[in-house]
Write an enzyme that holds these catalytic residues in place. Structure first.
Site, PDB file in Angstrom:
ATOM      1  CB  CYS A 127      -0.928   0.018   1.202  1.00 56.57           C
ATOM      2  SG  CYS A 127      -2.164  -1.255   1.093  1.00 56.57           S
ATOM      3  CB  CYS A 163       3.169   9.712   0.746  1.00 50.95           C
ATOM      4  SG  CYS A 163       1.822   9.555   1.907  1.00 50.95           S
ATOM      5  CB  CYS A 186      -0.767   9.366   6.603  1.00 46.88           C
ATOM      6  SG  CYS A 186      -0.430   9.022   4.871  1.00 46.88           S
TER       7      CYS A 186
END
Ligand SMILES: Cc1ncc(COP(=O)(O)O)c(C=O)c1O
Ligand SMILES: Cc1ncc(COP(=O)(O)O)c(C=O)c1O
Lengths: 392, 144, 392, 144
Positions: free
Chosen positions: B33, B58, B102
């Site tokens: 992922c 990220c 996140c």
């Protein structure tokens, strides 16, 4: 170096000054509707037809075969749905590849829901379609083959002429999404046996929101946008005169000195690849090393994720893109990178730098220098790199 | 796209690294992922004395990790257990909707490290029994 | 008077200077792709979202309900096909009117070929839809009502709120083609019970080739253009940033002082009608005398043909349009003029003068003076007028 | 859209009007389709001495009428019979494809007036027997 370094020309390009200049009169002065009888209208009509000539010339086509659309996506949708709906009574089978742009893939998926059958061809580790697999996929019910000219992520160029030949021999319509190819590689639709071809101006320094579908004379397809008599009643909507003029000018400029431009660009590309490969380890070039777009560089840096990389490049005023899921909002990383056999982890760490004639060797050096530092920094933060180091 | 706070934590992440003799280590997410967070805790007297992280992911994953470590450093286990993903996101002046997962990962990383600690030292921690570290936290974009 | 007199604002309008100025940076400087991670991309994204706010505000909508398209025609096609294909399992019946724009009519005709059933409502001699006929046309299988807000030829404004109410009561989706209305009349989608609404920027001094489909929250429709994740995955294609910015600015300007502008414009319109009617005989006003667009004048001059009239006006630097078949390349004259009961001959002799805020009373007087001479001249050439004179 | 020649003939049409004691009068087209041409001939000794027209129609219909009258004025009947729609269009430096039917109408108007003359004076004119004045001369624009 304080200038912005733009290396995302596969995403979009700045409009060239000459192109904007050609467009400007058509906003406030020569604003007539091309369908109008009076002189202001005729002027617009003449401008549209001139652009049509320019496109036809660039593709080796006849101007009657050029239809303006509002994007590469619209052209792809029109080509595929237009043939599918028109030939439904002949068959329901479409052949495409696993590495098409979403404008093709999602259109095919939509058609599957409507009772069409779609074969998604594999590609090899370089991203090239296998012609034998293509031949073996053809059935009595196959009505359309749609294979992209050059891939937007990894730059690999397909054997279009051979595919066109196979389609022709089997009396199947052949569409190619050439959005990345037009303005970058030599194209002659007649020579390549292409029936339908999509292009989009903003990929070669024209404006956004204007495209073309080339339709070989005699090929019949349903309209996607019904309405008025524009584009010989095949695509309705008041013509976007300014953008059409811009597209015409841009394609003329882009295809004018293609050979020379590409020699320079390919050299720049190979230099960038060579420097990255020599200065950074755990790196992999994606796409075919030679059969690739002259401006495309795509590499995977293991153990790091693409979006972080892009953000750090941005902090250094460098614009690139990534096949990471995080940049697309999707769960999976690039379907293209997975299709050429990358594992998810490696796919996430991919970086695409797409060059244009405006990039320089000096910029390349600056970018490589920055990349070395950024990749190292992100790897130091990465739990995956930690493991590798532990194993060594 | 990101708030200044997110960018600041991304560019200058706090507490990056490992703790050799950590009392609790947690790893959540998976490379498929695109994000993995690993968190190391040094706990003494029910207080989180030190915390480090390593993250593959990220910009917002790195910023969330950084912020999460800041939020729990020096806090009690109970206080750390009360840090929600929303608290992490808010402390970062918000995250784009598509990146909220996140902050979820950051919350899970803390809990995963605490779970490791609780097992290692056989300490019961209120609220850890029903934690679910499944990966199904992404927003799916639907197209019709 | 040597200036060009433009009275074809229903066909298209010049882009306002302020609008062009707002657009300009997005061609050569701020050219980033809104989907990109880096700052150049975010800037474009911010600009697109600002325009979305501007549109939402102008319509009384939420910004999540605004989707950018490439034209009024695309919006119409998307709305109608999108609902038809999405609700196919609920029913196959669509209600529209006989005086819709071709973007609606030809879309409906295409759907008829695909098994949908379409009712084309009549209009009265003023061009107004009959609400009783509408109610009586509703069936169990009716999935969509699509009735235009204001007619592009004769300017008649429909009872949209009442139609919306009827649709709502019967749980039918209601789409309105408001391409001629937006920027000319007050619109509040919530108040009007509209589910879907089409608009196009070039009708209110924005650029050509950019439009909007308003989709009320909760209304589901199939995509027309599949592909990338743009427009929340509902309409694919790299955003036409410059044009979107232009549309936003133009709608803000057009709806800013609507009431005042329209008072002035309606007065100008009525003055033009009054002068034509008093100075030329055998003339008929088409469309409703009061429930009409503030800038629309449509008259039929008997015994003459529209295209000749337009050409002679053009020679006098006056731009207008006509419902004559000869200007459209079709066999029959305007379907709208026939639907309000004009015979073919009279329909051929129609003239539409559509005014904007930039027209003046002085221009009106000049146009009427020229019209008197031209109509007389053409009648002197006409074998039909000869007969009438003979009979008198 | 139109050539300069078309516009010149449209703005300054030759031979507009009627001939009171015409030897032949022809009317073709219909108002439904948007063009009617009426042609008057004065014939003497097999020569077209005078010709006038009235036309209801578009710019190219008026220009075609004007040009057609010019082409046959002073000519013999046989010469007039040989004037084709193509000749009319070419004399106008061409017509847009969609307007070619106007030149067809002009040719038909001549023939129709000659037919009237031939009936009135019982003169046989070579080639008039198989003339078809049907209206099906429009280009249909097809949409799929
Ligand atoms: C009522 C109406 N609908 C739709 C359209 C189509 O708009 P566009 O030309 O932007 O496709 C127009 C104008 O051409 C119109 O007047
Ligand atoms: C290969 C390919 N096809 C289609 C498209 C879609 O083009 P557009 O953004 O003009 O719709 C793109 C670019 O976005 C592309 O790279």
């Amino acid at each position: 170096m304080s200038k912005y370094i733009y290396m995302d020309n596969a995403a979009t390009t700045p409009v060239k000054e000459e192109v904007l200049e050609a467009m400007l009169p058509y906003f406030t002065e020569k604003y007539g509707n091309p369908s109008s009888v009076y002189s202001l209208g005729s002027e617009s009509k003449v401008a549209v037809e001139k652009a049509r000539e320019q496109v036809a010339k660039a593709l080796g086509a006849d101007k009657k075969e050029i239809f303006f659309t509002a994007s590469g996506s619209e052209s792809d949708n029109w080509a595929i749905k237009g043939i599918a709906y028109n030939r439904r009574n002949k068959g329901n089978h479409i052949i495409t590849s696993k590495i098409e742009h979403h404008a093709v893939l999602n259109t095919c998926k939509y058609l599957e829901k409507q009772g069409f059958e779609v074969t998604y061809l594999n590609v090899d580790s370089d991203g090239v379609v296998d012609l034998e697999e293509l031949k073996n996929s053809i059935k009595d019910t196959t009505i359309l083959i749609t294979i992209m000219f050059a891939n937007n992520e990894i730059g690999t160029i397909q054997p279009i002429k051979e595919i066109g030949q196979i389609a022709k021999e089997n009396d199947i319509v052949f569409h190619t999404d050439a959005v990345q190819a037009v303005g970058s590689v030599e194209i002659d639709v007649k020579d390549l046996n292409v029936d339908l071809l999509s292009l989009s101006a903003h990929k070669f320094h024209g404006p956004k929101g204007i495209g073309v579908l080339y339709v070989r004379q005699g090929v019949r397809l349903d309209n996607l946008i019904h309405g008025g008599g524009q584009e010989r009643s095949k695509r309705a909507g008041t013509e976007n005169v300014a953008s059409i003029v811009g597209l015409g000018k841009a394609i003329e400029l882009a295809t004018g000195n293609l050979e020379e431009k590409n020699k320079k660009l390919s050299a720049l590309r190979d230099s960038l690849i060579e420097k990255i490969e020599s200065k950074i380890d755990y790196v992999k070039l994606n796409g075919h090393r030679t059969k690739r777009l002259p401006g495309n560089v795509n590499v995977s840096f293991q153990f790091i994720e693409g979006e972080s990389l892009l953000l750090m490049l941005d902090m250094n005023k460098i614009a690139g893109s990534s096949g990471s899921a995080c940049t697309s909002g999707a769960l999976d990383p690039s379907h293209v990178l997975l299709a050429i056999g990358l594992d998810h982890e490696t796919a996430h760490g991919s970086l695409r730098l797409s060059l244009s004639e405006f990039n320089t060797e000096e910029e390349i050096d600056f970018v490589v220098e920055k990349l070395v530092g950024i990749v190292d920094r992100l790897r130091q933060m990465s739990p995956l790199y930690e493991k590798i180091k532990g194993e060594k | 796209m990101y708030s200044e706070k997110v960018m600041e934590h991304f560019m200058n992440p706090r507490n990056v690294g490992e703790i050799e003799d950590a009392d609790g280590v947690g790893e959540v997410g998976n490379a498929k992922c695109g994000d993995i967070m690993k968190m190391y805790l040094k706990i003494d007297n029910g207080i989180i004395q030190d915390v480090k992280f390593k993250t593959f992911g990220c910009g917002s994953a790195i910023a969330s990790s950084s912020m999460a470590t800041e939020l729990i450093k020096g806090k009690t286990i109970d206080e750390a257990m009360n840090i929600t993903n929303k608290a992490v996101a808010e402390a970062l002046d918000g995250l784009p909707p598509i990146k909220m997962h996140c902050s979820v990962l950051a919350e899970q990383a803390i809990k995963s490290a605490l779970l490791d600690y609780s097992k290692k030292y056989n300490v019961h921690i209120e609220g850890l029994d029903d934690v679910d570290f499944s990966d199904d936290h992404h927003d799916h974009i639907e197209e019709e």
